[in-house]
Design a protein around this motif. Sequence first.
Motif, PDB file in Angstrom:
ATOM      1  N   ASP A 107      -7.936  -4.248  -1.914  1.00 11.54           N
ATOM      2  CA  ASP A 107      -8.267  -4.442  -3.320  1.00 11.54           C
ATOM      3  C   ASP A 107      -8.155  -3.239  -4.181  1.00 11.54           C
ATOM      4  N   ILE A 108      -7.002  -2.473  -3.769  1.00 13.57           N
ATOM      5  CA  ILE A 108      -6.591  -1.142  -4.512  1.00 13.57           C
ATOM      6  C   ILE A 108      -6.116  -1.790  -5.692  1.00 13.57           C
ATOM      7  N   GLY A 109      -5.072  -2.771  -6.107  1.00 13.82           N
ATOM      8  CA  GLY A 109      -4.364  -3.108  -7.158  1.00 13.82           C
ATOM      9  C   GLY A 109      -5.393  -3.869  -7.734  1.00 13.82           C
ATOM     10  N   THR A 110      -6.366  -4.545  -7.415  1.00 14.20           N
ATOM     11  CA  THR A 110      -7.215  -5.402  -8.194  1.00 14.20           C
ATOM     12  C   THR A 110      -8.558  -4.730  -8.743  1.00 14.20           C
ATOM     13  N   VAL A 111      -9.271  -3.975  -7.898  1.00 12.19           N
ATOM     14  CA  VAL A 111     -10.523  -3.351  -8.215  1.00 12.19           C
ATOM     15  C   VAL A 111     -10.539  -1.992  -8.263  1.00 12.19           C
ATOM     16  N   VAL A 112     -10.125  -1.219  -7.203  1.00 18.32           N
ATOM     17  CA  VAL A 112     -10.143   0.266  -7.152  1.00 18.32           C
ATOM     18  C   VAL A 112      -9.091   0.793  -8.105  1.00 18.32           C
ATOM     19  N   CYS A 113      -8.046   0.427  -8.313  1.00 15.03           N
ATOM     20  CA  CYS A 113      -7.152   1.060  -9.271  1.00 15.03           C
ATOM     21  C   CYS A 113      -6.274   0.079 -10.254  1.00 15.03           C
ATOM     22  N   PRO A 114      -6.765  -0.795 -10.953  1.00 17.07           N
ATOM     23  CA  PRO A 114      -6.315  -1.872 -11.554  1.00 17.07           C
ATOM     24  C   PRO A 114      -5.092  -1.448 -12.407  1.00 17.07           C
ATOM     25  N   ASP A 115      -5.111  -0.074 -12.635  1.00 15.86           N
ATOM     26  CA  ASP A 115      -3.962   0.549 -13.600  1.00 15.86           C
ATOM     27  C   ASP A 115      -3.111   1.335 -13.089  1.00 15.86           C
ATOM     28  N   ALA A 116      -3.088   1.004 -11.694  1.00 21.99           N
ATOM     29  CA  ALA A 116      -2.026   1.916 -10.679  1.00 21.99           C
ATOM     30  C   ALA A 116      -0.707   1.644 -11.446  1.00 21.99           C
ATOM     31  N   THR A 117      -0.114   2.790 -10.951  1.00 23.90           N
ATOM     32  CA  THR A 117       1.523   2.716 -11.706  1.00 23.90           C
ATOM     33  C   THR A 117       2.305   1.603 -11.175  1.00 23.90           C
ATOM     34  N   VAL A 118       2.170   1.467  -9.782  1.00 22.89           N
ATOM     35  CA  VAL A 118       2.823   0.364  -9.232  1.00 22.89           C
ATOM     36  C   VAL A 118       1.949  -0.250  -7.959  1.00 22.89           C
ATOM     37  N   LYS A 119       2.072  -1.283  -7.777  1.00 26.57           N
ATOM     38  CA  LYS A 119       1.348  -2.355  -6.725  1.00 26.57           C
ATOM     39  C   LYS A 119       2.164  -3.015  -5.866  1.00 26.57           C
ATOM     40  N   LEU A 120       1.941  -2.991  -4.674  1.00 22.05           N
ATOM     41  CA  LEU A 120       2.692  -3.727  -3.710  1.00 22.05           C
ATOM     42  C   LEU A 120       1.740  -4.589  -2.718  1.00 22.05           C
ATOM     43  N   PHE A 121       2.056  -5.710  -2.365  1.00 25.55           N
ATOM     44  CA  PHE A 121       1.220  -6.669  -1.632  1.00 25.55           C
ATOM     45  C   PHE A 121       2.007  -6.841  -0.271  1.00 25.55           C
ATOM     46  N   ILE A 122       1.487  -6.422   0.959  1.00 17.87           N
ATOM     47  CA  ILE A 122       2.453  -6.635   2.271  1.00 17.87           C
ATOM     48  C   ILE A 122       1.882  -7.800   2.956  1.00 17.87           C
ATOM     49  N   ASP A 123       2.895  -8.509   3.382  1.00  8.85           N
ATOM     50  CA  ASP A 123       2.216  -9.458   4.236  1.00  8.85           C
ATOM     51  C   ASP A 123       3.217  -9.974   5.331  1.00  8.85           C
ATOM     52  N   ALA A 124       3.080 -10.692   6.363  1.00  9.91           N
ATOM     53  CA  ALA A 124       4.148 -11.242   7.111  1.00  9.91           C
ATOM     54  C   ALA A 124       3.199 -12.430   7.974  1.00  9.91           C
ATOM     55  N   ARG A 125       4.104 -13.138   8.700  1.00 11.74           N
ATOM     56  CA  ARG A 125       3.442 -14.350   9.228  1.00 11.74           C
ATOM     57  C   ARG A 125       2.461 -13.592  10.299  1.00 11.74           C
ATOM     58  N   SER A 126       1.433 -14.634  10.227  1.00  5.70           N
ATOM     59  CA  SER A 126       0.337 -13.896  11.462  1.00  5.70           C
ATOM     60  C   SER A 126       0.768 -13.942  13.000  1.00  5.70           C
ATOM     61  N   GLU A 127       1.675 -15.031  13.334  1.00  5.38           N
ATOM     62  CA  GLU A 127       2.244 -14.643  14.576  1.00  5.38           C
ATOM     63  C   GLU A 127       2.815 -13.572  14.640  1.00  5.38           C
ATOM     64  N   ILE A 128       3.770 -12.965  13.840  1.00  5.64           N
ATOM     65  CA  ILE A 128       4.644 -11.615  13.916  1.00  5.64           C
ATOM     66  C   ILE A 128       3.652 -10.725  13.796  1.00  5.64           C
ATOM     67  N   ARG A 129       2.499 -10.558  13.101  1.00  2.00           N
ATOM     68  CA  ARG A 129       1.621  -9.539  12.998  1.00  2.00           C
ATOM     69  C   ARG A 129       0.901  -9.328  14.339  1.00  2.00           C
ATOM     70  N   ALA A 130       0.588 -10.535  14.777  1.00  2.00           N
ATOM     71  CA  ALA A 130      -0.113 -10.346  16.317  1.00  2.00           C
ATOM     72  C   ALA A 130       0.774  -9.937  17.218  1.00  2.00           C
ATOM     73  N   HIS A 131       2.264 -10.373  17.229  1.00  2.00           N
ATOM     74  CA  HIS A 131       3.050  -9.877  18.264  1.00  2.00           C
ATOM     75  C   HIS A 131       3.328  -8.309  18.039  1.00  2.00           C
ATOM     76  N   ARG A 132       3.512  -7.744  16.933  1.00  7.01           N
ATOM     77  CA  ARG A 132       3.767  -6.503  16.627  1.00  7.01           C
ATOM     78  C   ARG A 132       2.350  -5.561  17.232  1.00  7.01           C
ATOM     79  N   ARG A 133       1.215  -6.060  17.037  1.00  9.19           N
ATOM     80  CA  ARG A 133      -0.053  -5.369  17.499  1.00  9.19           C
ATOM     81  C   ARG A 133       0.080  -5.469  18.816  1.00  9.19           C
ATOM     82  N   TRP A 134       0.411  -6.575  19.591  1.00  7.10           N
ATOM     83  CA  TRP A 134       0.584  -6.789  21.089  1.00  7.10           C
ATOM     84  C   TRP A 134       1.498  -5.676  21.525  1.00  7.10           C
ATOM     85  N   LEU A 135       2.639  -5.702  20.957  1.00  8.49           N
ATOM     86  CA  LEU A 135       3.493  -4.572  21.454  1.00  8.49           C
ATOM     87  C   LEU A 135       2.921  -3.184  21.361  1.00  8.49           C
TER      88      LEU A 135
END
Length: 218
Positions: A116-144
Motif C-alpha cells: 500500500d505504499i503508492g496508495t496509502v503510505v506515500c500517495p505523493d511518491a515521485t514514481v510508483k511501480l506495481f510488480i506482479d507475475a503469474r502465481s505459478e511462476i512466483r511459486a516456482h521461483r520461491r521453490w527454487l
Amino acid sequence: MTIIIAVDGTAASGKGTLAKKLAAHFGFHHLDSGSLYRLVALGVVEAGGDPNKEEDALAAARTIIPARASDPAIRTAGMGNIASVVSAYPSVRAALLEFQRTFAKRPPGAVIDGRDIGTVVCPDATVKLFIDARSEIRAHRRWLELSAAGKSPSEVEILADIQARDARDRSRAVAPLVPAPDARLLDTSDLAIDAAFAAALALVKPGVENALRTQAKG
Ligand code: DC
C-alpha cells in the motif's frame, strides 16, 4: 522534497529484490515494509498471543524493533501468513504508518516496497511501480530459492500459500493490495532478474531524473 519510489506488488513477485536494486542504483535508502508486518507477527508469537485478536496484534505492533528486520525468524512462510492476518487490522496499520512516512523522507531519497505504499503510505511518491507475475511462476521461483537453500519444499503448497495470501491481502477492507491509479505496472513472469531490473529502471528513471533536476535547482 525527497524522492520516493513506491514499489508495491503481490507476494513473492520480486518487488523486494527490485526495490533493493533500485535503491542501490540511485543511492537511496531502502525499506521493506513487509518486514514490519512480519515483525508484528513474530512479536505476537513470541508473546504467546493470538494473531486473530486485534489487541494482541496491536500490542506487538507498538513494540516492534525495526532493526530486527534481518532476523531470519521472520522470513518463514508461516510468519508471512501471520503477517498477512495481522496486517488486516486498521489499528496495526495505523501504528506502523508514521515510521514508514518518516523513513520515506530520508534524504536524498527512499525506495519502499510493500502493498500500500503508492496508495496509502506515500500517495505523493515521485514514481510508483506495481510488480506482479503469474502465481505459478512466483511459486516456482520461491521453490527454487528454498531448494537452493537446502530445504525440500512442496511447490503445490507454496502455490496455495501465495494464492491465499494474495486473496487475503486483496480483500481486506483497509489498504488492500491494489495498484495505485498512477502506478506503472510491471509483469515479471517472463523476465529474468536482470531483465526485470532493466524494465523497472526504464519505468522509474524519467521521473527520478526529473525530480533530481528539480531538487538541484531548488
Ligand atoms: O512483502 P511480504 O511478503 O514480506 O509481506 C508480508 C505480509 O505483510 C503481506 O502478506 C501483507 C503484509 N503487508 C502489508 O499489508 N502492507 C505492506 N505495505 C507490506 C506487507
